[in-house]
Design an enzyme around this catalytic site. Structure first.
Site, PDB file in Angstrom:
ATOM      1  N   GLY A 255       0.824  -1.197   0.000  1.00  0.00           N
ATOM      2  CA  GLY A 255       0.000   0.000   0.000  1.00  0.00           C
ATOM      3  C   GLY A 255       0.861   1.250   0.000  1.00  0.00           C
ATOM      4  N   ARG A 256       0.310   2.328   0.509  1.00  0.00           N
ATOM      5  CA  ARG A 256       1.047   3.596   0.496  1.00  0.00           C
ATOM      6  C   ARG A 256       2.012   3.760   1.666  1.00  0.00           C
ATOM      7  NH1 ARG A 256      -2.380   8.333   0.569  1.00  0.00           N
ATOM      8  NH2 ARG A 256      -4.219   7.074   0.836  1.00  0.00           N
TER       9      ARG A 256
ATOM     10  N   GLU B 230       6.067   4.048   1.390  1.00  0.00           N
ATOM     11  CA  GLU B 230       6.710   5.249   0.820  1.00  0.00           C
ATOM     12  C   GLU B 230       7.101   6.253   1.890  1.00  0.00           C
ATOM     13  OE1 GLU B 230       3.298   8.399  -0.616  1.00  0.00           O
ATOM     14  OE2 GLU B 230       3.577   6.606  -1.845  1.00  0.00           O
TER      15      GLU B 230
ATOM     16  N   CYS C  19       3.883  -5.993  -2.600  1.00  0.00           N
ATOM     17  CA  CYS C  19       3.419  -4.791  -3.294  1.00  0.00           C
ATOM     18  C   CYS C  19       4.456  -3.666  -3.242  1.00  0.00           C
ATOM     19  CB  CYS C  19       2.075  -4.375  -2.709  1.00  0.00           C
ATOM     20  SG  CYS C  19       1.204  -3.110  -3.626  1.00  0.00           S
ATOM     21  N   HIS C  20       4.188  -2.604  -2.490  1.00  0.00           N
ATOM     22  CA  HIS C  20       5.126  -1.487  -2.342  1.00  0.00           C
ATOM     23  C   HIS C  20       6.113  -1.701  -1.192  1.00  0.00           C
ATOM     24  CE1 HIS C  20       2.147   0.385  -4.932  1.00  0.00           C
ATOM     25  NE2 HIS C  20       2.957   1.411  -5.108  1.00  0.00           N
TER      26      HIS C  20
ATOM     27  N   TYR D 280       4.965  -4.486  -6.817  1.00  0.00           N
ATOM     28  CA  TYR D 280       4.055  -3.821  -7.749  1.00  0.00           C
ATOM     29  C   TYR D 280       4.946  -3.208  -8.833  1.00  0.00           C
ATOM     30  CZ  TYR D 280       0.310  -1.016  -9.606  1.00  0.00           C
ATOM     31  OH  TYR D 280      -0.617  -0.467 -10.453  1.00  0.00           O
TER      32      TYR D 280
END
Length: 192
Positions: free
Chosen positions: A88-89, A92, A118-119, A138
């Site tokens: 997800g976010r 980051e 994913c991330h 991702y």
């Protein structure tokens, strides 16, 4: 006493990439300590649901509230069998936290199993632990893996890539694949 897994997440982590590993690892008998910087046991993080609806990238919708089960400030990596990094976010911005980077590096230095979905590999790249490693993510995170000295491997979203103590998967459709491989790395006997 149950073996322990550290699950690293933050606000707007992907819902399925958090809830499914958290619950599955518990079913397998692990104590899962879910943590987030600047938060403690009982605090809530918000999740996001990412979907693949034919657009150029995933869509995002508000997910569930997820209750953390341990205090980030007291994490001692020597107490854990493995590390699961959600997607997800959250990766980051979690990669900006110095202790998060240290935690990732400590798991790699001890050659303990690490899963990132994913991330999540953004944290691996920031921790400088990908040199010479094959990993997936991702697709938009592929350049991060390459720039960190790793080899980005493009696979279908429901697959996982294993390289030594590291297992990665591109997105939540790969929850089963990454969890099977992660459990095997931690010594579980998984037959399919």
């Amino acid at each position: 006493m149950a073996k322990k897994v550290l699950l690293l997440a933050g606000d707007y982590t992907e819902d399925y990439e958090t809830m499914v590993p958290f619950q599955t690892l518990q079913v397998l008998g692990y104590q899962v300590d879910a943590v987030c910087p600047e938060k403690k046991a009982g605090d809530i993080i918000r999740t996001a649901i990412h979907d693949f609806e034919g657009d150029q990238t995933y869509s995002e919708k508000r997910g569930h509230n997820f209750a953390l089960t341990a205090n980030f400030d007291t994490v001692n990596t020597s107490e854990y069998e493995g590390l699961f990094i959600t997607g997800g976010r959250s990766p980051e911005y979690l990669r900006l936290n110095a202790r998060v980077i240290e935690i990732v590096q400590e798991f790699f230095a001890a050659n303990k199993p690490v899963a990132a979905i994913c991330h999540g590999p953004q944290l691996l790249a920031a921790a400088n632990v990908l040199k010479g490693k094959k990993a997936t993510a991702y697709p938009a995170v592929g350049p991060d893996i390459t720039m960190a000295g790793g080899e980005y491997v493009a696979v279908d979203a429901d697959k996982a890539v294993v390289d030594g103590n590291l297992v990665t998967s591109p997105a939540w459709p790969g929850d089963s694949a990454i969890l099977i491989e992660f459990a095997k790395l931690m010594g579980a006997k998984i037959e399919i």
